[in-house]
Design a protein around this motif. Structure first.
Motif, PDB file in Angstrom:
ATOM      1  N   PHE A 100       0.827  -1.207   0.000  1.00 12.50           N
ATOM      2  CA  PHE A 100       0.000   0.000   0.000  1.00 12.50           C
ATOM      3  C   PHE A 100       0.863   1.260   0.000  1.00 12.50           C
ATOM      4  N   LEU A 101       1.823   1.339   0.927  1.00  9.82           N
ATOM      5  CA  LEU A 101       2.642   2.550   1.037  1.00  9.82           C
ATOM      6  C   LEU A 101       3.534   2.748  -0.187  1.00  9.82           C
ATOM      7  N   CYS A 102       4.135   1.668  -0.667  1.00 10.79           N
ATOM      8  CA  CYS A 102       5.054   1.796  -1.815  1.00 10.79           C
ATOM      9  C   CYS A 102       4.313   2.220  -3.077  1.00 10.79           C
ATOM     10  N   ASN A 103       3.148   1.643  -3.320  1.00 11.13           N
ATOM     11  CA  ASN A 103       2.442   1.964  -4.559  1.00 11.13           C
ATOM     12  C   ASN A 103       1.752   3.322  -4.496  1.00 11.13           C
ATOM     13  N   VAL A 104       1.221   3.686  -3.324  1.00 13.35           N
ATOM     14  CA  VAL A 104       0.675   5.043  -3.179  1.00 13.35           C
ATOM     15  C   VAL A 104       1.805   6.065  -3.298  1.00 13.35           C
ATOM     16  N   GLY A 105       2.953   5.759  -2.668  1.00 11.34           N
ATOM     17  CA  GLY A 105       4.103   6.652  -2.800  1.00 11.34           C
ATOM     18  C   GLY A 105       4.585   6.759  -4.224  1.00 11.34           C
ATOM     19  N   ALA A 106       4.564   5.629  -4.961  1.00 11.97           N
ATOM     20  CA  ALA A 106       4.976   5.656  -6.369  1.00 11.97           C
ATOM     21  C   ALA A 106       4.043   6.539  -7.190  1.00 11.97           C
ATOM     22  N   LEU A 107       2.747   6.456  -6.935  1.00 16.55           N
ATOM     23  CA  LEU A 107       1.800   7.306  -7.674  1.00 16.55           C
ATOM     24  C   LEU A 107       2.056   8.781  -7.380  1.00 16.55           C
ATOM     25  N   VAL A 108       2.351   9.105  -6.123  1.00 11.56           N
ATOM     26  CA  VAL A 108       2.654  10.490  -5.766  1.00 11.56           C
ATOM     27  C   VAL A 108       3.897  10.972  -6.505  1.00 11.56           C
ATOM     28  N   VAL A 109       4.942  10.131  -6.531  1.00  6.16           N
ATOM     29  CA  VAL A 109       6.180  10.506  -7.210  1.00  6.16           C
ATOM     30  C   VAL A 109       5.940  10.690  -8.701  1.00  6.16           C
ATOM     31  N   PHE A 110       5.160   9.804  -9.309  1.00  4.67           N
ATOM     32  CA  PHE A 110       4.866   9.942 -10.735  1.00  4.67           C
ATOM     33  C   PHE A 110       4.134  11.252 -11.026  1.00  4.67           C
ATOM     34  N   PHE A 111       3.194  11.625 -10.170  1.00  6.91           N
ATOM     35  CA  PHE A 111       2.471  12.871 -10.387  1.00  6.91           C
ATOM     36  C   PHE A 111       3.356  14.092 -10.172  1.00  6.91           C
ATOM     37  N   MET A 112       4.438  13.926  -9.421  1.00  5.44           N
ATOM     38  CA  MET A 112       5.368  15.039  -9.201  1.00  5.44           C
ATOM     39  C   MET A 112       6.334  15.246 -10.359  1.00  5.44           C
ATOM     40  N   GLN A 113       6.335  14.320 -11.338  1.00  2.00           N
ATOM     41  CA  GLN A 113       7.346  14.378 -12.380  1.00  2.00           C
ATOM     42  C   GLN A 113       7.056  15.391 -13.480  1.00  2.00           C
ATOM     43  N   SER A 114       5.971  16.064 -13.419  1.00  2.00           N
ATOM     44  CA  SER A 114       5.575  17.118 -14.374  1.00  2.00           C
ATOM     45  C   SER A 114       5.890  16.724 -15.818  1.00  2.00           C
ATOM     46  N   GLY A 115       7.006  17.152 -16.362  1.00  2.00           N
ATOM     47  CA  GLY A 115       7.311  16.911 -17.774  1.00  2.00           C
ATOM     48  C   GLY A 115       7.449  15.449 -18.119  1.00  2.00           C
ATOM     49  N   HIS A 116       8.018  14.641 -17.198  1.00  2.00           N
ATOM     50  CA  HIS A 116       8.208  13.225 -17.462  1.00  2.00           C
ATOM     51  C   HIS A 116       6.961  12.401 -17.170  1.00  2.00           C
ATOM     52  N   ARG A 117       5.953  13.015 -16.559  1.00  2.00           N
ATOM     53  CA  ARG A 117       4.769  12.278 -16.167  1.00  2.00           C
ATOM     54  C   ARG A 117       4.025  11.724 -17.374  1.00  2.00           C
ATOM     55  N   ASN A 118       4.096  12.432 -18.501  1.00  2.00           N
ATOM     56  CA  ASN A 118       3.369  12.025 -19.688  1.00  2.00           C
ATOM     57  C   ASN A 118       4.202  11.179 -20.643  1.00  2.00           C
ATOM     58  N   SER A 119       5.369  10.719 -20.213  1.00  2.00           N
ATOM     59  CA  SER A 119       6.139   9.819 -21.066  1.00  2.00           C
ATOM     60  C   SER A 119       5.433   8.465 -21.112  1.00  2.00           C
ATOM     61  N   PRO A 120       5.583   7.725 -22.224  1.00  2.00           N
ATOM     62  CA  PRO A 120       4.880   6.435 -22.337  1.00  2.00           C
ATOM     63  C   PRO A 120       5.196   5.481 -21.192  1.00  2.00           C
ATOM     64  N   SER A 121       6.465   5.383 -20.791  1.00  2.00           N
ATOM     65  CA  SER A 121       6.827   4.464 -19.703  1.00  2.00           C
ATOM     66  C   SER A 121       6.168   4.869 -18.398  1.00  2.00           C
ATOM     67  N   SER A 122       6.116   6.168 -18.121  1.00  2.00           N
ATOM     68  CA  SER A 122       5.488   6.627 -16.878  1.00  2.00           C
ATOM     69  C   SER A 122       3.995   6.340 -16.872  1.00  2.00           C
TER      70      SER A 122
END
Length: 348
Positions: free
Chosen positions: A47-69
């Motif tokens: 729970f903590l790792c995946n919720v934290g991962a989603l938060v980090v992905f949303f913080m990536q701004s420009g990289h958030r919309n890359s296909p891998s992200s």
């Protein structure tokens, strides 16, 4: 897939029923202990790792919309959703196999396990294919793999797995031994149906994706080997080399996840269902049932393995993790300094 195997013949009058398996074994002690320990360890981490991962992905701004992200965000969403069902499973096993919740929640928990299992497999396959395109055909990668197309592919995966897993919604609460049970087939005829579903899932949900991942891995290695003689000391060449190394790391980790989490479960599950439906010897059937329990725990653990993949294969993810940690440290420092200032004012 928890199947109750029979180790005593079921008789009707003087005749043994030919339609029932000849082996009945309620191995609840081993099964409940294994699942309880596994889910107690998995729930907080997943729970903590995946919720934290989603938060980090949303913080990536420009990289958030890359296909891998985009794919990794969907993978984290799948794992995070599965982790939310673990408290219900734990409550069931802590109660000694008594389901105190509505029937639809039992069906939803069973359904969510298979949705998470096969969306994870397909998202990992999609990640490997994206990495192969980035390494072997970078121009086509930039033109074909736009964020919008990748998101549509992810939605297609959710739809395909969601519809394909719908038969598992029929497996709800059953009464056995005077108690309401969940996560168990209701009657022997369902075992044959489960065996058929198993082969469909095995072919489309495991073997075909695993073949694609293996092909991507071999193509990446072949491409890197062919390019090794062309290395130079220029900055652009070194950047390309680092990118290719990350690609190898990603596909290697995905392959290891398949071999550790998914392959044992699918192999043992298939053998176990054949043992139940084919009336194999009781010793073999019971041993396979225990093996199913162990390999199912390994399959469920993919929800905590995937965050490691995000961290070790994505440089921007690691940098955002460091940014988040430094931001938290600054906030803690400011809170401590504020509390110290208030304390000094109160003393004066």
């Amino acid at each position: 897939m928890n199947v109750c195997v029979m180790t005593t013949p079921i008789t009707s009058g003087n005749n043994t029923s030919a339609e029932m398996p000849t082996c009945f074994h309620d191995d609840y002690a081993f099964k409940y202990c294994a699942y309880t320990i596994t889910y107690v360890l998995l729930f907080p981490v997943a729970f903590l790792c995946n919720v934290g991962a989603l938060v980090v992905f949303f913080m990536q701004s420009g990289h958030r919309n890359s296909p891998s992200s985009v794919v990794m965000m969907n993978l984290a969403l799948s794992d995070g959703g599965f982790s939310l069902t673990l408290p219900l499973r734990l409550a069931y096993y802590f109660r000694g196999g008594v389901w105190d919740f509505p029937d639809w929640l039992c069906r939803l928990c069973v359904y969510c396990f298979y949705v998470n299992l096969y969306t994870s497999i397909l998202f990992l396959t999609l990640l490997s294919m994206l990495r192969w395109l980035a390494v072997a055909q970078p121009l086509r990668h930039h033109t074909l793999t736009t964020p919008t197309r990748t998101l549509l592919l992810c939605l297609g995966v959710w739809l395909f797995v969601g519809v394909s897993s719908a038969p598992f919604l029929s497996n709800g609460v059953t009464e056995r031994g005077g108690k309401l049970r969940c996560f168990e087939p209701p009657d022997p005829p369902s075992w044959t149906r489960v065996l058929i579903l198993n082969y469909v899932a095995l072919a489309l949900g495991f073997l075909f994706p695993f073949f694609l991942i293996t092909a991507c891995y071999s193509k990446i290695i072949q491409h890197l080997t062919a390019r090794s003689s062309l290395r130079t000391n220029s900055a652009s060449s070194r950047a390309r080399i680092r990118n290719r190394q990350r690609s190898v790391h990603l596909v290697t980790m995905v392959t290891a996840t398949f071999l550790l989490c998914f392959l044992p479960y699918h192999l043992i599950r298939t053998l176990h269902l054949h043992a139940v439906c084919g009336s194999w010897s009781c010793d073999v059937t019971v041993a396979l049932q225990r093996a199913v329990v162990v390999t199912l725990c390994l399959a469920a653990s993919n929800s905590v393995v995937n965050p490691l993949l995000y961290y070790y294969s994505t440089r921007t993810f690691r940098s955002r993790m460091r940014d988040a940690q430094s931001s938290l440290s600054l906030r803690r420092a400011s809170i401590r300094s504020g509390l110290a200032l208030m304390k000094r004012r109160n003393t004066t």
